[in-house]
Structures are given as C-alpha cells and as structure tokens.
Design a protein around this motif. Structure first.
Motif, mmCIF file in Angstrom:
data_model
loop_
_atom_site.group_PDB
_atom_site.id
_atom_site.type_symbol
_atom_site.label_atom_id
_atom_site.label_comp_id
_atom_site.label_asym_id
_atom_site.label_seq_id
_atom_site.Cartn_x
_atom_site.Cartn_y
_atom_site.Cartn_z
ATOM 1 N N GLU A 97 0.819 -1.205 0.000
ATOM 2 C CA GLU A 97 0.000 0.000 0.000
ATOM 3 C C GLU A 97 0.854 1.256 0.000
ATOM 4 O O GLU A 97 0.416 2.315 -0.448
ATOM 5 N N LYS A 98 2.071 1.134 0.512
ATOM 6 C CA LYS A 98 2.927 2.307 0.683
ATOM 7 C C LYS A 98 3.935 2.495 -0.454
ATOM 8 O O LYS A 98 4.691 3.466 -0.449
ATOM 9 N N LEU A 99 3.956 1.569 -1.408
ATOM 10 C CA LEU A 99 4.905 1.716 -2.513
ATOM 11 C C LEU A 99 4.511 2.901 -3.388
ATOM 12 O O LEU A 99 3.321 3.197 -3.545
ATOM 13 N N PRO A 100 5.487 3.572 -3.987
ATOM 14 C CA PRO A 100 5.164 4.726 -4.837
ATOM 15 C C PRO A 100 4.384 4.314 -6.078
ATOM 16 O O PRO A 100 4.465 3.172 -6.532
ATOM 17 N N ASP A 101 3.630 5.240 -6.618
ATOM 18 C CA ASP A 101 2.876 4.987 -7.842
ATOM 19 C C ASP A 101 3.829 4.736 -9.004
ATOM 20 O O ASP A 101 4.967 5.199 -9.016
ATOM 21 N N GLY A 102 3.330 4.022 -9.986
ATOM 22 C CA GLY A 102 4.130 3.795 -11.193
ATOM 23 C C GLY A 102 4.806 2.446 -11.250
ATOM 24 O O GLY A 102 5.296 2.044 -12.307
ATOM 25 N N LEU A 103 4.853 1.728 -10.123
ATOM 26 C CA LEU A 103 5.440 0.387 -10.143
ATOM 27 C C LEU A 103 4.440 -0.607 -10.718
ATOM 28 O O LEU A 103 3.234 -0.486 -10.483
#
Length: 292
Positions: A97-103
């Motif tokens: 949930e905390k990973l940055p967008d775009g992955l």
C-alpha cells in the motif's frame, strides 16, 4: 489441456507461467486454481497439473495473463510498522500500500516482519521470488541488530554450529559483537535460512531481547544509503550479472563471505646516497675526486 507435467518439453507448468507473468507467486497460483479462479482456453481448471504454451489463453480471476515481461528487481527500504503482505486481515498498513505509484505489480523476495526494517527485494517475476527465498539458494541475509543485555563475544561463537529451540532447528548463524553500549549491544548477524522470526527467537533464547532489527543485505544486494521508504530499481545489467536469466535457471550469485587478502608488502625504499644526488655546484674536478 491435460498433458503430463513431467514432460516440460511440451510446455510450461501453468502455475509457473502465471508466476512469471507477475500475477502472483506459484504457490498462490496453485491455490487460485484449486478455488476455481483460473480458466484455460475458456474452461475452469481444477488441477495445476497442466502444461501450457504461448498459444494457450489463461485468465486468472478475470485477468488475462499476458506474455511475461523482462524480469525486474527493486531494492526497497522497508520502514518498521508495515506488514509484508498485499492484504492484511487485521487492517494494518502493508508494504504494497505504501509503494510509490508507477510500479508494476510486484511481490517480495521473502518477508520482513511488522517491527523489522531495512532491505526488502521486490520483483515482477514470481518464479524468481520463489527461487531466491528458498534456503537451497544459499543467499546470505545480513542484519544489524540491537539487543538489550550484555553480550559475551564467546557466546556468539556457538551459533555457527546452529541451535535448536523448542524443537525447531536453526542453521548456522555468523554473529559478531560490534559494540556494547551500557545495557544495549549492536550485533551483525549473517544467516542463510531466514525462518520466520528467526533472529528474534534466537536472541530471545539467549536472553537478549531485540529492540531493533535492520536487514542490510540480501545476497549481493545491499541496503546502502537508500532512504527509508524509498524504492530503487536494480539496473538490468546488474540483475543479469548477479542472477543470470530464466533460460539458465537463475544462476546463483556467489555470496560466500571471504576474508580479505593481505595487503601486498611494500618494498623498502632505497636509502639515498649523498653521492647519487650531489647538492650544490660541483667543480670541474669533482668527478675525478670521487673516483680517486
């Protein structure tokens, strides 16, 4: 399609194909098949004992499985307070949930528990994740650990033979006392198994409760100066150098810890002779005087 799963020259196991496409791990793919959430060429599967080829159409829980993309790997500095799972029944915040967008959709190589922090490898290839987290891969996990209590260095030596706690056998652990600060100590631990909460259980058994646990390396990949919460992709060239490729069966990186070779001995400097480099002006008969 119900061909013999042992003859992989005719195709690839369906759970493996789903994992390589980054949908989920192979184990989760098998579970989804058992739940009737995977269709092959329009028919619901009830067994993972199936081989597939590029001509087959696979749908997982309504999502079409495309061709596997190139394998990618990321280093992630996991903060404490996150669970390493896509969904948590208790509603706690998760890593994903905390990973940055775009992955793209990624999965972790192994886990770090809620209160642990440090290096967590992420990949879009579920088959690679499975390979790298198995103890048979021989990947060394290295941790910095703060414990409460006084740590006699000689006590750590015995851990290299392994230890059994309440019937659970833990493999060899290389442990080093970095410094003792009053009633707390910092240790560096290296191990290959990485069983659930292994470091904490071993330290608790020895009477040293863990107050902080940071993973600083996983195989050849290092946490380095990566900031907390940050994600950084490992260059494709490095991934290939360290892991090989799918066709070679994901070559195992050499993570053996070696002692540094001794520094080469320096040749002693030749003493300077006064006659080699005369100082001042030499008279016209200086050479004749030195030879006489």
């Amino acid at each position: 399609m119900t061909e013999d799963v042992e003859d992989e020259s005719k195709g690839e196991r369906i759970a493996k194909r789903i994992a390589r496409a980054g949908i989920c791990s192979r184990r989760d793919a098998e579970r989804l098949i058992q739940l009737g959430k995977v269709t092959l060429n329009g028919k619901v599967l009830d067994t993972p004992a199936v081989l597939v080829t590029d001509a087959d159409r696979i749908v997982v829980d309504g999502q079409l499985v495309g061709e596997p993309e190139r394998t990618r790997v990321w280093r992630y500095h996991k903060p404490a307070g996150l669970v390493t799972t896509h969904r948590d029944p208790q509603g706690r915040p998760t890593v994903f949930e905390k990973l940055p967008d775009g992955l793209p959709r990624v999965m972790s190589v192994g886990r770090l528990d809620l209160s642990s922090e440090g290096l967590l490898l992420l990949t879009n290839d579920g088959e690679l994740a499975r390979k790298l987290e198995l103890p048979a891969a021989g990947w060394v996990r290295r941790y910095r650990v703060r414990v409460h209590g006084e740590v006699p260095p000689e006590t750590l030596v015995g851990l290299e033979k392994g230890i059994t706690i309440e019937g659970v056998k833990y493999g060899p652990i290389k442990a080093q006392l970095d410094r003792q600060q009053g009633s707390n100590a910092w240790l560096t631990l290296s191990l290959k198994e990485g069983k659930n909460r292994e470091v904490r259980r071993v330290m608790d058994h020895l009477g040293w409760p863990v107050s902080r646990l940071i993973r600083v390396a996983y195989g050849p990949f290092q946490l380095g100066s990566l900031e907390e919460g940050a994600v950084e992709e490992v260059p494709a060239k490095v991934v290939k150098e360290q892991l090989g490729d799918r066709e070679s069966g994901w070559a195992k990186a050499d993570t053996t810890e070696r002692a540094r070779p001794p520094a080469p001995k320096k040749k002693p400097a030749r003493p300077e002779r006064p006659t080699d480099k005369p100082t001042g002006k030499a008279g016209p008969h200086a050479d004749r005087r030195r030879r006489s």
